[in-house]
Structure formats: structure tokens, C-alpha cells
Write a protein that holds these residues in place. Structure first.
Motif, PDB file in Angstrom:
ATOM      1  N   PRO A 138       0.793  -1.235   0.000  1.00 45.11           N
ATOM      2  CA  PRO A 138       0.000   0.000   0.000  1.00 45.11           C
ATOM      3  C   PRO A 138       0.824   1.284   0.000  1.00 45.11           C
ATOM      4  CG  PRO A 138      -0.882  -1.577   1.584  1.00 45.11           C
ATOM      5  CD  PRO A 138       0.416  -2.134   1.097  1.00 45.11           C
ATOM      6  N   VAL A 139       2.101   1.219   0.361  1.00 46.96           N
ATOM      7  CA  VAL A 139       2.928   2.421   0.359  1.00 46.96           C
ATOM      8  C   VAL A 139       3.144   2.940  -1.057  1.00 46.96           C
ATOM      9  CG1 VAL A 139       5.193   1.294   0.158  1.00 46.96           C
ATOM     10  CG2 VAL A 139       4.975   3.443   1.434  1.00 46.96           C
ATOM     11  N   LEU A 140       2.922   2.100  -2.070  1.00 41.89           N
ATOM     12  CA  LEU A 140       3.092   2.486  -3.471  1.00 41.89           C
ATOM     13  C   LEU A 140       1.761   2.898  -4.069  1.00 41.89           C
ATOM     14  CD1 LEU A 140       5.377  -0.425  -4.744  1.00 41.89           C
ATOM     15  CD2 LEU A 140       6.088   1.844  -3.964  1.00 41.89           C
ATOM     16  N   PRO A 141       1.757   3.874  -4.989  1.00 37.18           N
ATOM     17  CA  PRO A 141       0.526   4.177  -5.729  1.00 37.18           C
ATOM     18  C   PRO A 141       0.167   3.001  -6.629  1.00 37.18           C
ATOM     19  CG  PRO A 141       2.375   5.355  -6.680  1.00 37.18           C
ATOM     20  CD  PRO A 141       2.887   4.717  -5.416  1.00 37.18           C
ATOM     21  N   ALA A 142      -1.102   2.907  -7.004  1.00 32.18           N
ATOM     22  CA  ALA A 142      -1.581   1.751  -7.772  1.00 32.18           C
ATOM     23  C   ALA A 142      -0.788   1.535  -9.049  1.00 32.18           C
ATOM     24  CB  ALA A 142      -3.066   1.919  -8.083  1.00 32.18           C
ATOM     25  N   GLU A 143      -0.525   2.641  -9.798  1.00 33.75           N
ATOM     26  CA  GLU A 143       0.180   2.464 -11.067  1.00 33.75           C
ATOM     27  C   GLU A 143       1.610   2.006 -10.859  1.00 33.75           C
ATOM     28  OE1 GLU A 143       0.368   6.913 -10.007  1.00 33.75           O
ATOM     29  OE2 GLU A 143      -1.129   5.292  -9.986  1.00 33.75           O
ATOM     30  N   GLY A 144       2.226   2.413  -9.733  1.00 34.07           N
ATOM     31  CA  GLY A 144       3.575   1.957  -9.425  1.00 34.07           C
ATOM     32  C   GLY A 144       3.611   0.482  -9.092  1.00 34.07           C
ATOM     33  N   ARG A 145       2.613   0.005  -8.351  1.00 38.03           N
ATOM     34  CA  ARG A 145       2.540  -1.416  -8.009  1.00 38.03           C
ATOM     35  C   ARG A 145       2.450  -2.269  -9.272  1.00 38.03           C
ATOM     36  NH1 ARG A 145      -2.554  -0.939  -3.879  1.00 38.03           N
ATOM     37  NH2 ARG A 145      -1.899   0.977  -2.856  1.00 38.03           N
ATOM     38  N   LEU A 146       1.580  -1.853 -10.176  1.00 39.64           N
ATOM     39  CA  LEU A 146       1.375  -2.649 -11.389  1.00 39.64           C
ATOM     40  C   LEU A 146       2.631  -2.651 -12.265  1.00 39.64           C
ATOM     41  CD1 LEU A 146      -2.230  -1.446 -12.247  1.00 39.64           C
ATOM     42  CD2 LEU A 146      -1.564  -3.648 -11.286  1.00 39.64           C
ATOM     43  N   ALA A 147       3.199  -1.476 -12.494  1.00 36.85           N
ATOM     44  CA  ALA A 147       4.368  -1.395 -13.374  1.00 36.85           C
ATOM     45  C   ALA A 147       5.543  -2.169 -12.798  1.00 36.85           C
ATOM     46  CB  ALA A 147       4.754   0.072 -13.593  1.00 36.85           C
ATOM     47  N   LEU A 148       5.783  -2.037 -11.496  1.00 33.58           N
ATOM     48  CA  LEU A 148       6.921  -2.720 -10.880  1.00 33.58           C
ATOM     49  C   LEU A 148       6.761  -4.224 -10.930  1.00 33.58           C
ATOM     50  CD1 LEU A 148       9.553  -2.574  -9.281  1.00 33.58           C
ATOM     51  CD2 LEU A 148       8.196  -2.426  -7.186  1.00 33.58           C
ATOM     52  N   THR A 149       5.578  -4.712 -10.641  1.00 38.15           N
ATOM     53  CA  THR A 149       5.360  -6.156 -10.617  1.00 38.15           C
ATOM     54  C   THR A 149       5.457  -6.750 -12.013  1.00 38.15           C
ATOM     55  OG1 THR A 149       3.902  -5.838  -8.731  1.00 38.15           O
ATOM     56  CG2 THR A 149       3.840  -7.985  -9.794  1.00 38.15           C
ATOM     57  N   LEU A 150       4.916  -6.056 -12.996  1.00 36.27           N
ATOM     58  CA  LEU A 150       5.037  -6.540 -14.369  1.00 36.27           C
ATOM     59  C   LEU A 150       6.496  -6.571 -14.809  1.00 36.27           C
ATOM     60  CD1 LEU A 150       1.996  -4.795 -16.041  1.00 36.27           C
ATOM     61  CD2 LEU A 150       2.363  -7.249 -15.851  1.00 36.27           C
ATOM     62  N   ARG A 151       7.252  -5.596 -14.364  1.00 35.78           N
ATOM     63  CA  ARG A 151       8.671  -5.542 -14.728  1.00 35.78           C
ATOM     64  C   ARG A 151       9.441  -6.693 -14.073  1.00 35.78           C
ATOM     65  NH1 ARG A 151      12.810  -4.550 -18.047  1.00 35.78           N
ATOM     66  NH2 ARG A 151      14.657  -3.770 -16.987  1.00 35.78           N
TER      67      ARG A 151
END
Length: 420
Positions: A125-138
Motif C-alpha cells: 500500500p505504500v506504493l501508488p496503484a500504477e507503481g505497483r502494477l508497473a513494478l510487478t510486471l517488470r
């Protein structure tokens, strides 16, 4: 083996193994950014050594061992080598213990999966939603920033910034690479489901490259979906997503010809669909329906089930599919859902009505670089015998796609229409 063959081998192994290597390293070094750097170092070493010495018998293990050696070097330079080496040694020792000890380890960890642990950490939750998605996909999907940008329909530099900020935030906040307590799982589940969904979609219809599909990504997404279904069996959307992926993946054997040429849904040999995956998908959909009202993933699974239950294209219940898309558009409105609804309405009630819906999307900013919009319009125009306009739309679609196979498909459609 030639240099080119070696490089292809390295790239193929990296696609398959990178997520597991990064996940294991992250658990070991407690730093996602450092884990990715170490994995990349191992990749560079492979690009140097494999062309000279040949591909090792177990390339994934070679990459993992090389990355761990790089980690040990990092620990030494930080003057904490002895302590960290003991941790590394213990980690490797645990992996070689008896089955009884391994079972004890699993019982101590309510999921017991490095990849899933990393997903939940990246979705903190410390990350914004778009950051969570981009990081995990990467990290776990092995996708490039370009591929993620196309999945999100945003500029590539934006994705690069999101990934950088997400890794920096996790480091600065000293977020542990661990699973959340069971009580916190529901709050993190929506982001995890979306990540898995996007990973699957990239495998099912690759946004770039020479291959139309990347089955290994589909398999990884389904594996994670099955683990999640076992973890939170009372969540209908988990089963809905799993059902969607299983049913969609059943078509992969029929989606390409032997030479790799794409085969569209209505032209596929349905006897080549994987009936085991269809059955498993329908069973998962049944579990989702039994748990309550279907959510967005469940509705998409219900749409996929309409195709799976039709033995021939003509038997497809397009009116039901159009109705399900209307429900989906109400529950989770998006331009892409609306574009898919245009296709369904065109099949159920005629191309004129479908084209009306597609034309209403022409000013949507999110679809300006989306190849499927002109492709759908081209198909509907072709059915209305407006061949010249249809050919122009397919040529426009070809100019927007970054997938070689898809570009060829669009250009072939355009050429055929211009010959009419």
C-alpha cells in the motif's frame, strides 16, 4: 553454436527464469532494486560466457548461482560479508534439507512461494496503484518498459519513472520482502489480481516482438492464479480471473498456424482447443458464481465461456455476449470494454450498430495509439462492403502495432480488400 544462437538461448532462458531469480534474490538480499541489478549482472555474464563455452545443462541454475555469487561480492564490499554469508549459506542449506524440514518451512509461511511473496511486496500500500502494477510486471512478468507502456496505454517514459519511483520508495521505506499477514490480504488482492491479469494478457497477445503469443507468461499467470485460489478460496473474483485465464489459454494451440501466422477466433479449428483447460475454466467459473455476484473478471470469464461452449462459430450466443459486455461496461467502464462490446453488438445485431459504438470511441485519448480500434472499424466496414475505407483502417492498425505477426495480418487484410 553460433554467437547469434547463444544470444537467443540467453534471451529465451532469461524470459523464463528472470522472475524466479529476482524473487529468490529479493528474499535473500531484502532489496528489490539490488535483486534486479544482481540478476542483470548474471545475464551480462551469460551473454559473455555462453557464446564461448556453450549453454550449460541447467541454464536457470547457472544464472541463479552466478547472481548469488554477485550478491556475496556485494555483501563483502559492504563489510558485512560474514554475517550475510551465513544467511546465504543457511538459505542454500534449507533448500537441500529433508522433505520433513521443507514441510515445516512451508507451514511457517502461509503461501510458501517466492514469486507470490514478491508480488505482494510490489503491491504494498505504500506504493501508488500504477507503481505497483508497473513494478510487478517488470520484475515478475519480465516485461520491458515498452511492453508495460502498451499494456497501460501510457507513454514509455511514464512507465520508466513509475518503476524507478516504486523501487526507490520500497528501499527508502525499508519495506520487507515478505507476505502480508492474512488479515491484510483482501486489501492487497485487487492490485495482485490486476497484475496477474496483465501478465496473462501480454502472454496471450504479445504487444511487441516476432511472436503473437508468449505461452510461458500465460502459464506463469495461471500458476499464480491457482495459488491465489487456494489461498483465498472464498473470493469469487480470484476464481473468476482463474476461469478467464484457463478458458482463454485453451485457445492458444489453435491461435497460430505451424509457421506462426495468427489465426483469428472465428477461423480457429476448435478441435485444437485444450479441452482440459476449458473444463478447468468452467469449473472455476462455477465456483465464482456459487460464491456470489460476478465481478469484472467473472463477467469476462462468462463471455469466454460462451465461446468455449460453442462447438462452431455459428453456434456462438452473440446476444448473450453483447449483454454480458453491457454489464461489464456498467461495472468496470473503459474504452477497451466498449470496443469489445462493439464487436459483440456487430456480430449479434449487425455491423451498422457495431460501427456506431466503435465510431463513438474515435476521440478517446486512451485509444489513440491502440491498434485494435482501427482494426475493429476495418472489420465492421468490410462487412458493410466499404472495402476502400476498411483497407485504410487496417493499414492504420498495422502502423500502430509493434507485433510483427499482427502487423502482417493487418497488411494482408488491407491488401485483400484493395483487390476486391
Amino acid at each position: 553454436m553460433t554467437l547469434a544462437d547463444s544470444r537467443r538461448a540467453v534471451e529465451a532462458v532469461w524470459r523464463i527464469e528472470s522472475a524466479r531469480i529476482i524473487a529468490a534474490l529479493a528474499r535473500m538480499v531484502h532489496d528489490i532494486g539490488l535483486a534486479e541489478e544482481l540478476a542483470q549482472d548474471a545475464l551480462v555474464a551469460a551473454l559473455d560466457e555462453w557464446p564461448r563455452n556453450g549453454v550449460p545443462d541447467n541454464p536457470g541454475a547457472w544464472l541463479m548461482l552466478t547472481a548469488k555469487h554477485r550478491a556475496i561480492d556485494q555483501f563483502r564490499r559492504r563489510d558485512v560479508y560474514e554475517r550475510k554469508l551465513q544467511e546465504v549459506g543457511r538459505d542454500m542449506e534449507l533448500r537441500q534439507e529433508s522433505a520433513e524440514a521443507e514441510l515445516d518451512d512451508v507451514l511457517d509461511d502461509h503461501i510458501g512461494d517466492d514469486l507470490l511473496r514478491l508480488i505482494f511486496t510490489a503491491c504494498h500500500p505504500v506504493l501508488p496503484a500504477e507503481g505497483r502494477l508497473a513494478l510487478t510486471l517488470r520484475l515478475l512478468g519480465g516485461l520491458s518498459t515498452e511492453e508495460i507502456a502498451r499494456a497501460f496505454l501510457v507513454p514509455e517514459p511514464t512507465v520508466g519513472q513509475r518503476i524507478f519511483r516504486a523501487k526507490r520508495t520500497l528501499t527508502d521505506k525499508k519495506i520487507a520482502i515478505e507476505l502480508p499477514p492474512p488479515a491484510e490480504l483482501p486489501g492487497r488482492l485487487a492490485s495482485v489480481l490486476e497484475v496477474i491479469y496483465l501478465i496473462f494478457n501480454e502472454g496471450y497477445a504479445a504487444t511487441a516482438g516476432d511472436d503473437w503469443t508468449r505461452p510461458s507468461l500465460c502459464e506463469e499467470a495461471m500458476r499464480l492464479g491457482r495459488v491465489l485460489a487456494g489461498l483465498v478460496p472464498a473470493e469469487p473474483e480470484v476464481h473468476g480471473l482463474l476461469a478467464l485465464m484457463e478458458i482463454q489459454a485453451s485457445r492458444i494451440p489453435a491461435r497460430t498456424a505451424p509457421d506462426g501466422t495468427p489465426i483469428l477466433l472465428l477461423d480457429q479449428d476448435r478441435s485444437r482447443w485444450d479441452r482440459l483447460l476449458v473444463r478447468r475454466g468452467l469449473e472455476a467459473l462455477g465456483r465464482a458464481e456459487a460464491l456470489g455476484t460476478l465481478g469484472p473478471y467473472g463477467l469476462q470469464a462468462a463471455i469466454a465461456a460462451c465461446h468455449a461452449r460453442a462447438l462452431t462459430p455459428e453456434a456462438t450466443d452473440w446476444e448473450r455476449i453483447a449483454a454480458l459486455y453491457r454489464l461489464l461496461a456498467h461495472l468496470a467502464p473503459s474504452p477497451i470494454v466498449e470496443l469489445n462490446r462493439a464487436v459483440a453488438v456487430g456480430m449479434a445485431y449487425g455491423p451498422v450498430r457495431g460501427l456506431e459504438i466503435a465510431d463513438a470511441l474515435l476521440d478517446e485519448r486512451a485509444l489513440r495509439g491502440y491498434a485494435q480500434l482501427p482494426a475493429v472499424r476495418g472489420d465492421l466496414l468490410a462487412k458493410l462492403r466499404r472495402a476502400e475505407e476498411a483497407a485504410t483502417e487496417f493499414e492504420r492498425a498495422a502502423g500502430l502495432t509493434h507485433n510483427t505477426r499482427e502487423r502482417t495480418l493487418f497488411l494482408d487484410r488491407a491488401a485483400a480488400l484493395r483487390r476486391e
